[in-house]
Design a protein around this motif. Structure first.
Motif, PDB file in Angstrom:
ATOM      1  N   SER A  55       0.876  -1.165   0.000  1.00 13.20           N
ATOM      2  CA  SER A  55       0.000   0.000   0.000  1.00 13.20           C
ATOM      3  C   SER A  55       0.916   1.219   0.000  1.00 13.20           C
ATOM      4  CB  SER A  55      -0.923  -0.013   1.224  1.00 13.20           C
ATOM      5  OG  SER A  55      -0.186  -0.201   2.409  1.00 13.20           O
ATOM      6  N   GLY A  58      -0.611   7.804   2.887  1.00 10.50           N
ATOM      7  CA  GLY A  58      -1.569   8.865   2.595  1.00 10.50           C
ATOM      8  C   GLY A  58      -0.974  10.233   2.917  1.00 10.50           C
ATOM      9  N   LYS A 130      -1.357   3.549  -7.722  1.00  3.13           N
ATOM     10  CA  LYS A 130      -2.166   4.512  -6.977  1.00  3.13           C
ATOM     11  C   LYS A 130      -3.667   4.333  -7.204  1.00  3.13           C
ATOM     12  CE  LYS A 130      -0.342   8.503  -5.410  1.00  3.13           C
ATOM     13  NZ  LYS A 130       0.062   9.909  -5.521  1.00  3.13           N
ATOM     14  N   GLU A 131      -4.052   3.935  -8.395  1.00  7.12           N
ATOM     15  CA  GLU A 131      -5.484   3.764  -8.666  1.00  7.12           C
ATOM     16  C   GLU A 131      -6.064   2.615  -7.839  1.00  7.12           C
ATOM     17  OE1 GLU A 131      -8.376   2.615 -12.365  1.00  7.12           O
ATOM     18  OE2 GLU A 131      -6.664   3.918 -12.793  1.00  7.12           O
ATOM     19  N   GLY A 133      -4.509   1.231  -5.132  1.00  6.04           N
ATOM     20  CA  GLY A 133      -4.220   1.479  -3.718  1.00  6.04           C
ATOM     21  C   GLY A 133      -3.440   0.370  -3.038  1.00  6.04           C
TER      22      GLY A 133
END
Length: 157
Positions: A55, A58, A130-131, A133
């Motif tokens: 992952s 953020g 990134k799309e 995640g």
């Protein structure tokens, strides 16, 4: 009056026993949770490649102190691992598209079952993850730190 006091005392005694049983039933669950959470995995100095999920950090982590004491920079090639020693250089490969990037392990985490690495947003962009995640990856150590220096890992091919 004596009868009322006897009933009151009996009620207090029953309630106290009832609350004691509830507290006793909850105690094992409460004490088991911190022990399970605080269990630290041992450091992996084997140099073996590992597969799992990745992952990425953020925005809320930008500038926060990482495990090595430096602030997190979303534009760096850093990553977090629970098992690789801090300072390890590793190649992270997105198993869905074959894209790879070299990262330096400078933080601890991720703390989600099945995830073996958290990467910076810059690395996530380069891995094209990134799309989605979270993606399947292979993490292959390239250099392990050794008391202030690093040790090369043989390719094993």
């Amino acid at each position: 009056m004596k009868k009322t006091n006897s009933y009151r005392n009996a009620l207090v005694l029953v309630l106290a026993c009832g609350f004691g049983a509830v507290a006793q039933a909850e105690a094992p669950a409460k004490s088991a949770t911190p022990a399970a959470t605080s269990k630290k995995p041992s450091l992996d100095r084997s140099g073996k490649a590992r597969k799992g999920k990745a992952s990425y950090y953020g925005k809320q982590f930008n500038g926060r102190k990482m495990a090595d004491g430096t602030p997190f920079d979303p534009e760096s090639n850093v990553a977090a691992s629970r098992t690789l020693p801090l300072g390890t250089k590793a190649q992270v490969t997105n198993l869905e598209n074959g894209k790879s990037e070299v990262v330096e392990i400078r933080d601890r985490g991720p703390y989600v079952d099945g995830r073996i690495v958290d990467v910076s947003p810059k690395v996530a962009d380069k891995l094209d993850m990134k799309e989605d995640g979270v993606v399947a990856v292979e993490v292959k150590p390239i250099e392990l730190p050794e008391g202030g220096s690093t040790a090369q890992i043989s390719s094993g091919r």
